[in-house]
Design a protein around this motif. Structure first.
Motif, PDB file in Angstrom:
ATOM      1  N   ARG A 204      30.083  51.023  55.076  1.00 18.43           N
ATOM      2  CA  ARG A 204      28.856  50.311  55.461  1.00 18.43           C
ATOM      3  C   ARG A 204      28.023  49.965  54.232  1.00 18.43           C
ATOM      4  O   ARG A 204      27.430  48.882  54.149  1.00 18.43           O
ATOM      5  N   VAL A 205      27.975  50.896  53.289  1.00 22.25           N
ATOM      6  CA  VAL A 205      27.229  50.645  52.053  1.00 22.25           C
ATOM      7  C   VAL A 205      27.914  49.549  51.246  1.00 22.25           C
ATOM      8  O   VAL A 205      27.259  48.654  50.693  1.00 22.25           O
ATOM      9  N   VAL A 206      29.253  49.621  51.181  1.00 24.65           N
ATOM     10  CA  VAL A 206      30.010  48.607  50.435  1.00 24.65           C
ATOM     11  C   VAL A 206      29.726  47.216  50.978  1.00 24.65           C
ATOM     12  O   VAL A 206      29.457  46.272  50.225  1.00 24.65           O
ATOM     13  N   LYS A 207      29.740  47.079  52.299  1.00 23.70           N
ATOM     14  CA  LYS A 207      29.537  45.768  52.903  1.00 23.70           C
ATOM     15  C   LYS A 207      28.082  45.317  52.804  1.00 23.70           C
ATOM     16  O   LYS A 207      27.804  44.136  52.577  1.00 23.70           O
ATOM     17  N   SER A 208      27.147  46.255  52.964  1.00 21.88           N
ATOM     18  CA  SER A 208      25.738  45.866  52.913  1.00 21.88           C
ATOM     19  C   SER A 208      25.322  45.420  51.516  1.00 21.88           C
ATOM     20  O   SER A 208      24.422  44.599  51.364  1.00 21.88           O
ATOM     21  N   PHE A 209      25.960  45.961  50.485  1.00 28.24           N
ATOM     22  CA  PHE A 209      25.667  45.553  49.113  1.00 28.24           C
ATOM     23  C   PHE A 209      26.638  44.482  48.601  1.00 28.24           C
ATOM     24  O   PHE A 209      26.617  44.142  47.421  1.00 28.24           O
ATOM     25  N   VAL A 210      27.493  43.998  49.488  1.00 29.53           N
ATOM     26  CA  VAL A 210      28.472  42.959  49.146  1.00 29.53           C
ATOM     27  C   VAL A 210      29.256  43.364  47.894  1.00 29.53           C
ATOM     28  O   VAL A 210      29.348  42.624  46.922  1.00 29.53           O
ATOM     29  N   ARG A 211      29.811  44.583  47.943  1.00 30.42           N
ATOM     30  CA  ARG A 211      30.555  45.106  46.797  1.00 30.42           C
ATOM     31  C   ARG A 211      32.044  45.169  47.084  1.00 30.42           C
ATOM     32  O   ARG A 211      32.783  45.917  46.440  1.00 30.42           O
ATOM     33  N   GLY A 212      32.491  44.373  48.038  1.00 32.35           N
ATOM     34  CA  GLY A 212      33.907  44.390  48.386  1.00 32.35           C
ATOM     35  C   GLY A 212      34.790  44.004  47.216  1.00 32.35           C
ATOM     36  O   GLY A 212      35.821  44.636  46.960  1.00 32.35           O
ATOM     37  N   ASP A 213      34.393  42.949  46.470  1.00 31.11           N
ATOM     38  CA  ASP A 213      35.198  42.519  45.324  1.00 31.11           C
ATOM     39  C   ASP A 213      35.258  43.607  44.252  1.00 31.11           C
ATOM     40  O   ASP A 213      36.311  43.847  43.646  1.00 31.11           O
ATOM     41  N   HIS A 214      34.111  44.258  44.038  1.00 27.04           N
ATOM     42  CA  HIS A 214      34.077  45.334  43.044  1.00 27.04           C
ATOM     43  C   HIS A 214      35.003  46.479  43.443  1.00 27.04           C
ATOM     44  O   HIS A 214      35.742  47.020  42.601  1.00 27.04           O
ATOM     45  N   GLU A 215      34.972  46.828  44.723  1.00 26.57           N
ATOM     46  CA  GLU A 215      35.823  47.920  45.200  1.00 26.57           C
ATOM     47  C   GLU A 215      37.292  47.545  45.127  1.00 26.57           C
ATOM     48  O   GLU A 215      38.140  48.387  44.827  1.00 26.57           O
ATOM     49  N   ARG A 216      37.599  46.273  45.413  1.00 22.95           N
ATOM     50  CA  ARG A 216      38.989  45.832  45.294  1.00 22.95           C
ATOM     51  C   ARG A 216      39.467  45.921  43.847  1.00 22.95           C
ATOM     52  O   ARG A 216      40.609  46.313  43.589  1.00 22.95           O
ATOM     53  N   GLU A 217      38.597  45.556  42.928  1.00 26.10           N
ATOM     54  CA  GLU A 217      38.961  45.646  41.515  1.00 26.10           C
ATOM     55  C   GLU A 217      39.173  47.103  41.098  1.00 26.10           C
ATOM     56  O   GLU A 217      40.107  47.418  40.343  1.00 26.10           O
ATOM     57  N   LYS A 218      38.299  47.969  41.589  1.00 28.27           N
ATOM     58  CA  LYS A 218      38.425  49.390  41.254  1.00 28.27           C
ATOM     59  C   LYS A 218      39.718  49.969  41.826  1.00 28.27           C
ATOM     60  O   LYS A 218      40.424  50.735  41.151  1.00 28.27           O
ATOM     61  N   PHE A 219      40.023  49.576  43.064  1.00 29.17           N
ATOM     62  CA  PHE A 219      41.274  50.035  43.680  1.00 29.17           C
ATOM     63  C   PHE A 219      42.476  49.489  42.917  1.00 29.17           C
ATOM     64  O   PHE A 219      43.454  50.210  42.676  1.00 29.17           O
ATOM     65  N   ALA A 220      42.408  48.200  42.557  1.00 32.01           N
ATOM     66  CA  ALA A 220      43.525  47.580  41.832  1.00 32.01           C
ATOM     67  C   ALA A 220      43.772  48.286  40.502  1.00 32.01           C
ATOM     68  O   ALA A 220      44.931  48.479  40.094  1.00 32.01           O
ATOM     69  N   GLU A 221      42.686  48.684  39.842  1.00 33.12           N
ATOM     70  CA  GLU A 221      42.828  49.388  38.560  1.00 33.12           C
ATOM     71  C   GLU A 221      43.560  50.715  38.733  1.00 33.12           C
ATOM     72  O   GLU A 221      44.494  51.037  37.991  1.00 33.12           O
ATOM     73  N   LYS A 222      43.138  51.491  39.738  1.00 35.59           N
ATOM     74  CA  LYS A 222      43.775  52.787  39.981  1.00 35.59           C
ATOM     75  C   LYS A 222      45.197  52.601  40.504  1.00 35.59           C
ATOM     76  O   LYS A 222      46.099  53.376  40.165  1.00 35.59           O
ATOM     77  N   ASN A 223      45.387  51.568  41.325  1.00 36.27           N
ATOM     78  CA  ASN A 223      46.713  51.296  41.878  1.00 36.27           C
ATOM     79  C   ASN A 223      47.688  50.900  40.774  1.00 36.27           C
ATOM     80  O   ASN A 223      48.838  51.352  40.739  1.00 36.27           O
ATOM     81  N   ASP A 224      47.215  50.050  39.861  1.00 33.58           N
ATOM     82  CA  ASP A 224      48.069  49.643  38.730  1.00 33.58           C
ATOM     83  C   ASP A 224      48.361  50.828  37.822  1.00 33.58           C
ATOM     84  O   ASP A 224      49.465  50.950  37.277  1.00 33.58           O
ATOM     85  N   ASP A 225      47.362  51.683  37.654  1.00 29.86           N
ATOM     86  CA  ASP A 225      47.549  52.875  36.819  1.00 29.86           C
ATOM     87  C   ASP A 225      48.640  53.763  37.411  1.00 29.86           C
ATOM     88  O   ASP A 225      49.521  54.268  36.693  1.00 29.86           O
ATOM     89  N   LEU A 226      48.597  53.940  38.743  1.00 26.20           N
ATOM     90  CA  LEU A 226      49.628  54.738  39.424  1.00 26.20           C
ATOM     91  C   LEU A 226      50.984  54.057  39.324  1.00 26.20           C
ATOM     92  O   LEU A 226      52.005  54.707  39.057  1.00 26.20           O
ATOM     93  N   LYS A 227      51.003  52.734  39.497  1.00 24.59           N
ATOM     94  CA  LYS A 227      52.266  51.987  39.418  1.00 24.59           C
ATOM     95  C   LYS A 227      52.893  52.127  38.033  1.00 24.59           C
ATOM     96  O   LYS A 227      54.099  52.373  37.904  1.00 24.59           O
ATOM     97  N   ASN A 228      52.074  51.949  36.995  1.00 23.33           N
ATOM     98  CA  ASN A 228      52.598  52.015  35.626  1.00 23.33           C
ATOM     99  C   ASN A 228      53.111  53.408  35.289  1.00 23.33           C
ATOM    100  O   ASN A 228      54.149  53.555  34.635  1.00 23.33           O
ATOM    101  N   THR A 229      52.393  54.431  35.742  1.00 20.22           N
ATOM    102  CA  THR A 229      52.854  55.801  35.505  1.00 20.22           C
ATOM    103  C   THR A 229      54.156  56.062  36.257  1.00 20.22           C
ATOM    104  O   THR A 229      55.068  56.700  35.738  1.00 20.22           O
ATOM    105  N   SER A 230      54.246  55.539  37.493  1.00 18.84           N
ATOM    106  CA  SER A 230      55.472  55.693  38.285  1.00 18.84           C
ATOM    107  C   SER A 230      56.636  54.982  37.607  1.00 18.84           C
ATOM    108  O   SER A 230      57.760  55.504  37.576  1.00 18.84           O
TER     109      SER A 230
END
Length: 583
Positions: A204-230
């Motif tokens: 709810r906080v993410v949507k109310s502050f329109v931070r969806g793009d920021h959260e997607r970028e943060k997830f993508a960073e961690k996801n890529d980090d996991l992918k590269n380590t894998s």
């Protein structure tokens, strides 16, 4: 580490032993088949003896059937043992986490604990299932095939003097490089789970502050980090296969070259060379399985260490000092009196500043106490010491005249109801959530608690009433409704001490006043501690405590504080001007 994991596997010891025995027998019967095939070629076919061929062929079918049956037994036993071990380990880990104090959970983080309960335990149970098969089958096949190969031709077996050291070198290098990567892989999984957990919990906080793009970028960073380590970890594991196959096929070519010359020279029979090819293939495949086992165990060791860290974690708060009452049973608070005797507290022992500093306070049983103070003044920390959610570093906290450490946590917390700042409801119906306060509560008691918390106002408008489904975390009710349900749940415990940590912030002043009035009548014998931002919420309290910078700045009634406490006067004036309280 073994002492923590083995008790979870011990109930399945017979299954493990049976599975190991079946795997060994499966390998033995499979190894006998090439010997029979050699006899068919060198004796039956060479002599044109059809009956001999049929007898030996029947024997081969029998050996294959026996190997199949033992293989099925090994598969069944490994499945039962692996799944049972995983279930026991999850139960033991989850049960141990329930004994943790808040400080223990904060040390690991919630996301990491979730990963250790799911991903790490899954890897361990799969490792047990595979090792029961491979760790028995591969060595038995390797040793037995080596024995039969040497027995067939000692001279031809010299090929292994080159192949084996090469295989061992490959495995050793890969193990040395993949171990740290697998540990890092699990840590990267923790980091990814943390991002997912925070995002979904605060959607709810993410949507109310329109931070969806920021959260997607943060997830993508961690996801890529996991992918590269894998990729780095499993890339090294994948290299194992072609290197091993290169050595295997090189060995087979060498055997074909030298063995063919021996057959041509008449020093080795053709059937025995065919059998030798079978055994050398089994030897090489066994070595490949052994290398894969070591790869698997490298990751398993990383997961096992992480699970053992949780199981080895000593709870920061225990019942070791708990005392018994006159009846010989664990002591329970005699009343709701509370005393703080020169109490000091900080969340991190290495921190240089105290969160609470030299707190001394006496609260008689049945008193209503209001607690005011700015953000970070220590209000929540103060009341958290009463039910031992945290432990005081210095000084003593007493409830009912006895130090809180003198009670079992269950006995103490059964006498103390606390409604936290963050109102938490669980998946299920309103009734199921309210029954947390008292599982034996009747319909009348449930509605009485709801009336005291002013929750009946909206419950009566709901088609399902108390049986309305709340959804995950209470998503089907508003913030104010959620607060009132949490208060009703606390009231149902009929506690000796009731703590409300800013628990009426989401309700209007009129409803707040009704709830406080209900407390005065329904819980008149209970000690009530009310942390609030509004002076109106604590104005009628028997005692008001003003916190500032982790200390008690002043204490007294509303009238006394209006005369003597500048902080209280300032808060009162600011809220009066803003219309937050009645004049």
């Amino acid at each position: 580490m073994r002492n923590k994991l083995w008790p979870c596997a011990r109930p399945y010891a017979l299954w493990i032993a049976g599975g190991v025995a079946c795997s060994a027998m499966e390998a033995v019967f499979e190894l006998l088949i090439p010997l029979v095939m050699s006899d068919i070629v060198d004796t039956g076919i060479a002599n044109g003896d059809q009956s001999y061929i049929l007898r030996k062929g029947g024997l081969m079918v029998g050996l294959a059937a026996a190997s199949l049956l033992f293989g099925l037994g090994a598969a069944a036993a490994s499945s039962v043992a692996g799944m049972g071990f995983g279930a026991n380990l999850r139960q033991a880990e989850y049960g141990h986490i329930q004994t943790f104090a808040f400080s223990n959970i904060e040390r690991f983080s919630t996301a990491s604990l979730v990963t250790r309960l799911t991903n790490d335990v899954h890897n361990l149970q799969m490792s047990l299932m595979m090792s029961m098969r491979l760790m028995v089958r591969a060595p038995v096949m390797l040793v037995s095939a080596l024995f039969f190969s040497v027995r067939i031709s000692y001279r031809l077996s010299n090929v292994f003097l080159v192949a084996l050291p090469l295989l061992l070198a490959v495995v050793s290098i890969l193990l040395a490089t993949t171990g740290p990567l697998f540990r890092s892989l699990q840590e990267k999984t923790d980091a990814l789970n943390l991002v997912v957990q925070e995002n979904l919990a605060g959607i709810r906080v993410v949507k109310s502050f329109v931070r969806g793009d920021h959260e997607r970028e943060k997830f993508a960073e961690k996801n890529d980090d996991l992918k590269n380590t894998s990729l780095r970890a499993f890339g090294k594991v994948v290299i194992n296969m072609p290197l091993m196959m290169l050595i295997v096929y090189g060995t087979i070519i060498a055997v074909m070259w030298f063995g063919g010359q021996m057959v041509y020279a008449g020093t080795l029979e053709a059937g025995k060379l065919i059998t030798y090819f079978t055994y050398i293939t089994q030897i090489m495949m066994s070595l490949m399985m052994v290398s894969m086992i070591f790869m698997m165990l490298t990751r398993t060791a990383a997961c096992a260490k992480r699970v053992a860290e949780v199981l080895n974690e000593a709870p920061a708060i225990t019942d070791e000092a708990a005392q018994t009452g006159e009846d010989g049973l664990p002591a329970v608070p005699a009343d709701g009196s509370i005393d703080f005797d020169h109490v000091f507290f900080k969340y991190n022992s290495e921190s240089g500043e105290w969160i609470l500093e030299d707190i001394s306070l006496h609260i008689p049983s049945g008193t209503t106490v209001g607690i005011l103070g700015g953000t970070g003044s220590g209000k929540t920390s103060l009341v958290s010491l009463i039910p031992r959610l945290y432990e005081a570093d210095e000084g003593t906290v007493r409830v009912g005249g006895r130090p809180v450490a003198g009670y079992t946590m269950e006995g103490l917390r059964e006498s103390v109801s606390m409604v936290l700042q963050k109102n938490t409801l669980f998946t299920g119906t309103i009734r199921e959530n309210l029954l947390w306060g008292n599982p034996e509560a009747t319909e009348e008691e449930l509605w009485a608690a709801c009336r005291s918390a002013c929750a009946d106002e909206f419950l009566e408008r709901m088609p399902g009433g108390l049986d309305t489904d709340l959804g995950q975390g209470g998503v089907n009710v508003s913030g104010g409704q959620k607060q009132r349900l949490c208060i009703a749940r606390a009231i149902l415990k009929k506690p000796k001490v009731l703590i409300l940590d800013d628990s009426t912030s989401a309700v209007d002043t009129a409803t707040d006043a009704k709830i406080r009035s209900a407390f005065a009548h329904e819980l008149k014998d209970a000690t009530k501690l009310i942390i609030a931002q509004r002076v109106a919420s604590v104005r009628e309290a028997d005692l008001i405590v003003v916190m500032d910078g982790g200390r008690i700045a002043a204490q007294g009634t509303h009238e006394e504080l209006m005369k003597s406490c500048a902080i209280y006067q300032e808060v009162y004036q600011s809220q009066q001007e803003g219309g937050s309280i009645d004049g």
